[in-house]
Design a protein around this motif. Structure first.
Motif, PDB file in Angstrom:
ATOM      1  N   THR A  88       0.463  -1.543   0.459  1.00  0.00           N
ATOM      2  CA  THR A  88       0.105   0.181   0.188  1.00  0.00           C
ATOM      3  C   THR A  88       1.202   1.333  -0.387  1.00  0.00           C
ATOM      4  OG1 THR A  88      -1.650  -1.251   1.166  1.00  0.00           O
ATOM      5  CG2 THR A  88      -2.122   0.765   1.368  1.00  0.00           C
ATOM      6  N   PRO A  89       0.558   2.101  -0.969  1.00  0.00           N
ATOM      7  CA  PRO A  89      -0.138   1.931  -2.876  1.00  0.00           C
ATOM      8  C   PRO A  89       0.515   0.483  -3.243  1.00  0.00           C
ATOM      9  CG  PRO A  89       1.368   4.176  -2.826  1.00  0.00           C
ATOM     10  CD  PRO A  89       1.431   3.676  -1.286  1.00  0.00           C
ATOM     11  N   ASP A  90      -0.218   0.317  -4.281  1.00  0.00           N
ATOM     12  CA  ASP A  90       0.357  -0.720  -4.900  1.00  0.00           C
ATOM     13  C   ASP A  90       2.028  -1.012  -6.065  1.00  0.00           C
ATOM     14  OD1 ASP A  90       0.344   0.761  -7.911  1.00  0.00           O
ATOM     15  OD2 ASP A  90      -1.006   1.479  -7.514  1.00  0.00           O
ATOM     16  N   LEU A  91       2.520  -1.969  -5.864  1.00  0.00           N
ATOM     17  CA  LEU A  91       3.927  -1.384  -5.687  1.00  0.00           C
ATOM     18  C   LEU A  91       4.089  -0.681  -6.662  1.00  0.00           C
ATOM     19  CD1 LEU A  91       6.692  -3.018  -4.190  1.00  0.00           C
ATOM     20  CD2 LEU A  91       6.706  -4.477  -6.299  1.00  0.00           C
ATOM     21  N   GLU A  92       3.061  -0.346  -7.783  1.00  0.00           N
ATOM     22  CA  GLU A  92       4.116  -0.086  -9.194  1.00  0.00           C
ATOM     23  C   GLU A  92       4.231   1.337  -9.251  1.00  0.00           C
ATOM     24  OE1 GLU A  92       3.781  -3.509 -10.737  1.00  0.00           O
ATOM     25  OE2 GLU A  92       2.097  -2.584  -9.377  1.00  0.00           O
ATOM     26  N   THR A  93       2.730   2.298  -7.732  1.00  0.00           N
ATOM     27  CA  THR A  93       2.923   3.627  -7.631  1.00  0.00           C
ATOM     28  C   THR A  93       3.748   3.677  -6.822  1.00  0.00           C
ATOM     29  OG1 THR A  93       0.352   3.540  -7.967  1.00  0.00           O
ATOM     30  CG2 THR A  93       1.170   5.087  -6.040  1.00  0.00           C
ATOM     31  N   CYS A  94       4.201   2.601  -5.858  1.00  0.00           N
ATOM     32  CA  CYS A  94       5.727   3.128  -4.678  1.00  0.00           C
ATOM     33  C   CYS A  94       6.622   2.947  -5.631  1.00  0.00           C
ATOM     34  CB  CYS A  94       6.271   1.372  -3.816  1.00  0.00           C
ATOM     35  SG  CYS A  94       4.706   1.790  -2.777  1.00  0.00           S
ATOM     36  N   PHE A  95       6.445   2.571  -7.441  1.00  0.00           N
ATOM     37  CA  PHE A  95       8.050   2.670  -7.864  1.00  0.00           C
ATOM     38  C   PHE A  95       7.828   4.012  -8.851  1.00  0.00           C
ATOM     39  CE2 PHE A  95       9.348  -1.610  -6.901  1.00  0.00           C
ATOM     40  CZ  PHE A  95      10.963  -1.544  -7.077  1.00  0.00           C
ATOM     41  N   LYS A  96       6.856   4.246  -9.241  1.00  0.00           N
ATOM     42  CA  LYS A  96       6.956   5.829  -9.908  1.00  0.00           C
ATOM     43  C   LYS A  96       6.857   7.193  -8.440  1.00  0.00           C
ATOM     44  CE  LYS A  96       3.062   7.479 -13.169  1.00  0.00           C
ATOM     45  NZ  LYS A  96       1.821   7.470 -13.245  1.00  0.00           N
ATOM     46  N   GLU A  97       6.167   6.582  -7.858  1.00  0.00           N
ATOM     47  CA  GLU A  97       6.922   8.024  -7.079  1.00  0.00           C
ATOM     48  C   GLU A  97       7.926   8.068  -5.922  1.00  0.00           C
ATOM     49  OE1 GLU A  97       3.182   8.478  -4.651  1.00  0.00           O
ATOM     50  OE2 GLU A  97       1.715   8.359  -6.454  1.00  0.00           O
ATOM     51  N   GLY A  98       9.076   6.929  -6.476  1.00  0.00           N
ATOM     52  CA  GLY A  98       9.837   6.842  -5.386  1.00  0.00           C
ATOM     53  C   GLY A  98      10.177   6.996  -4.123  1.00  0.00           C
ATOM     54  N   LEU A  99       9.111   6.023  -3.658  1.00  0.00           N
ATOM     55  CA  LEU A  99       8.381   5.971  -2.288  1.00  0.00           C
ATOM     56  C   LEU A  99       9.549   5.355  -1.172  1.00  0.00           C
ATOM     57  CD1 LEU A  99       4.549   5.688  -2.026  1.00  0.00           C
ATOM     58  CD2 LEU A  99       5.935   7.643  -2.043  1.00  0.00           C
ATOM     59  N   PHE A 100      10.114   4.414  -2.036  1.00  0.00           N
ATOM     60  CA  PHE A 100      11.542   3.590  -1.786  1.00  0.00           C
ATOM     61  C   PHE A 100      13.277   4.357  -1.809  1.00  0.00           C
ATOM     62  CE2 PHE A 100       9.139  -0.057  -3.366  1.00  0.00           C
ATOM     63  CZ  PHE A 100       8.198  -0.065  -2.136  1.00  0.00           C
ATOM     64  N   ASP A 101      12.902   5.370  -2.022  1.00  0.00           N
ATOM     65  CA  ASP A 101      14.252   6.524  -2.228  1.00  0.00           C
ATOM     66  C   ASP A 101      14.460   6.690  -1.284  1.00  0.00           C
ATOM     67  OD1 ASP A 101      16.240   7.548  -3.372  1.00  0.00           O
ATOM     68  OD2 ASP A 101      14.949   9.372  -3.166  1.00  0.00           O
ATOM     69  N   GLY A 102      15.874   6.613  -1.211  1.00  0.00           N
ATOM     70  CA  GLY A 102      16.730   6.620   0.253  1.00  0.00           C
ATOM     71  C   GLY A 102      16.519   5.367   1.366  1.00  0.00           C
TER      72      GLY A 102
END
Length: 539
Positions: A81-95
């Protein structure tokens, strides 16, 4: 012409790379490590987010690549949550550094750190700061535990019973523990007639150490060995004993071991799955493996299998083992699985509850065995990100510190389940939904929406090991029937105890000593981290 090596290692987990590094450096052996995946480390898999991608061992991954890499490490994503594609698209895992789930106990005093010290490649392993307990069934109250004080959620009788059981474990010697080799931890506890409150507490303590939630299936030494080491190490949960590794995460161990191998003339090949270990007249002759150009064959007098026991029969034909061994491995070994929810928050939600956010937190018995689980579901809650704040895993690997952007607050849900439970989507989903709903009830649904930037759930059906049935020995590090065939890993070694990376580190030294007639185990580990002696024989 076929290349010749002294030793070929099949697999690049902790034990595989550890044996190769020591054999190359200390014994001048020409070693080759073959890894099927595009990254080394096996279950040490850890990923570093940069922009809208994640990286592992130099490999750049998008959302689909991340899923494939997890699958290669034996893990998958039941929910994000959000879906994995959104996490990547929005750079939520950055850092962020994302591990696939590990038990790293005793931090810089644990077995894996001792092995890295011996190889002169130390990795910093910061521990939890504080210990807390959530009594979900009695008002969902959270308790911060101070050193030396009674556990406030327990009755006087329950606390006394807990302390007696913990003391009994703490004073055991490895010789004492060896006598419990064919006993379950449940049997050990029941023989002491512990209070139910003590049982419930020790059960979650044992599960957090071993990834084994059902004490009826847990070999007693796997727990007793950990607890007996606490005294000599002088560490405890309140002051910190559960560790993490900053960027690039647990794969740091593998990358540094590879340096030792290469610096001493060895080779490590990725994308090189072994097709078969070549055996002729009960003698090892070499291996065949797949490359981008086709099948290659190398010769070697000794081969070390670092593949988990359930998978080893894929490269070593079952005809080289007894029927009993094949049947036991295929049908009776069970996986100590783990489901972990990694979250990232904007604020410290525990502060309002009076809990230090870097505490290791137990929340037992949230879902009962009556729902069809092998044992009831006991949760561990933690904040790896803030424990790693300011830590540099290894200056040889990175100049970066920590495992999350500054000012962020991590969150982890984690629990142990059997491999069969992990492979049952309804049971996994029940755990996921229960925990997310508990968080919303405890801290507020609005705060979940405003503060939790992502929640990534990962599952693996053998995070810690494939465990042998109670009453049976582990597969030993040296084959009794095939000359030149050895095994190393967290499930190999008749005298081995524990599981996960620490057991793998110990298994590496047992394998080397069996092969070379050396005393590497004694050089690497202090007495309390060594393998069990052979059990005393009764009259």
């Amino acid at each position: 012409m076929t290349k010749k090596y002294d030793v070929v290692v099949v697999g690049s987990g902790v034990a595989g790379l550890g044996t190769a590094a020591i054999l190359a450096r200390d014994f001048q052996q020409k070693v080759l490590v073959l890894e099927r995946n595009p990254f080394i480390g096996g279950r040490l898999a850890s990923f570093v987010g940069k922009g809208n991608k994640v990286y592992i061992d130099g490999v750049e991954l998008d959302a689909n690549g991340f899923r494939r890499a997890l699958a290669l490490a034996g893990a998958w994503i039941p929910k994000c949550t959000p879906d994995l594609e959104t996490c990547f698209k929005e750079g939520l895992f950055d850092g962020y550094t994302i591990d696939t789930g590990h038990g790293l106990f005793w931090g810089n005093k644990g077995k894996i750190r001792m092995l890295m010290n011996y190889l002169e490649k130390p990795v910093d392993m910061p521990c939890n700061v504080g210990f807390a307990f959530v009594d979900y069934k009695k008002g969902n109250k959270a308790y911060q535990v101070a050193k030396g004080e009674a556990y406030k959620w327990m009755s006087e009788q329950g606390f006394r019973s807990t302390m007696i059981a913990l003391r009994d474990m703490a004073v055991m010697t490895l010789e004492d523990i060896a006598q419990t080799a064919h006993m379950s931890f449940e049997q050990w506890l029941m023989a002491r007639n512990v209070h139910k409150e003590a049982y419930d507490y020790i059960k979650v303590l044992a599960a957090s150490q071993t990834g084994q939630a059902d004490l009826r299936l847990t070999p007693a030494p796997d727990v007793l060995g950990h607890m007996a080491a606490a005294g000599p190490i002088k560490m405890n949960l309140v002051e910190g004993s559960c560790a993490t590794v900053a960027n690039p995460g647990t794969i740091s161990f593998a990358l540094l071991m590879e340096q030792v191998i290469k610096n001493n003339g060895g080779e490590v090949l990725r994308n090189s799955p072994v097709v078969e270990v070549i055996i002729d007249n009960a003698v090892v002759k070499g291996v065949t493996y797949q490359t981008a150009k086709g099948i290659e064959t190398v010769s070697a007098d000794r081969v070390i299998c670092n593949i988990p026991s359930k998978q080893m029969l894929n490269v070593i034909h079952p005809r080289y083992f007894s029927h009993d061994v094949v049947d036991t491995v295929q049908n009776k070994f069970w996986g100590a699985g783990m489901i972990t929810g990694y979250g990232n928050m904007k604020s410290d939600v525990w502060k309002e509850k009076g809990i230090e956010e870097r505490s290791f937190i137990y929340m037992p018995d949230v879902i009962g065995a009556e729902e069809g689980y092998s044992g009831c579901i006991d949760m561990v809650l933690w904040n790896l990100a803030n424990c790693a704040e300011g830590s540099n895993s290894s200056p040889e690997l990175t100049s970066e510190i920590g495992s999350a952007p500054k000012g962020k607050h991590g969150w982890i849900f984690s629990t142990a389940m059997t491999h069969e439970e992990m492979r049952t989507p309804q049971k996994v989903q029940r755990v996921v939904e229960w925990n997310e709903n508990w968080w919303k009830r405890t801290f507020g649904a609005k705060k979940w929406t405003s503060d939790m930037e992502y929640m990534l759930w990962m599952s693996t059906d053998h995070a810690f090991a494939w465990i042998q049935p109670i009453g049976q020995d582990r597969i030993d590090v040296k084959s009794p029937t095939i000359e030149g065939l050895y095994f190393a890993g967290d499930q190999y070694g008749k005298r081995l105890w524990g599981c996960g990376v620490d057991a793998a580190a110990l298994s590496a030294t047992l394998c080397i000593d069996s092969m070379m007639g050396s005393n590497t185990e004694e050089k690497v580990f202090p007495f309390y981290h060594r393998a069990l002696p052979s059990p005393r024989k009764a009259w």
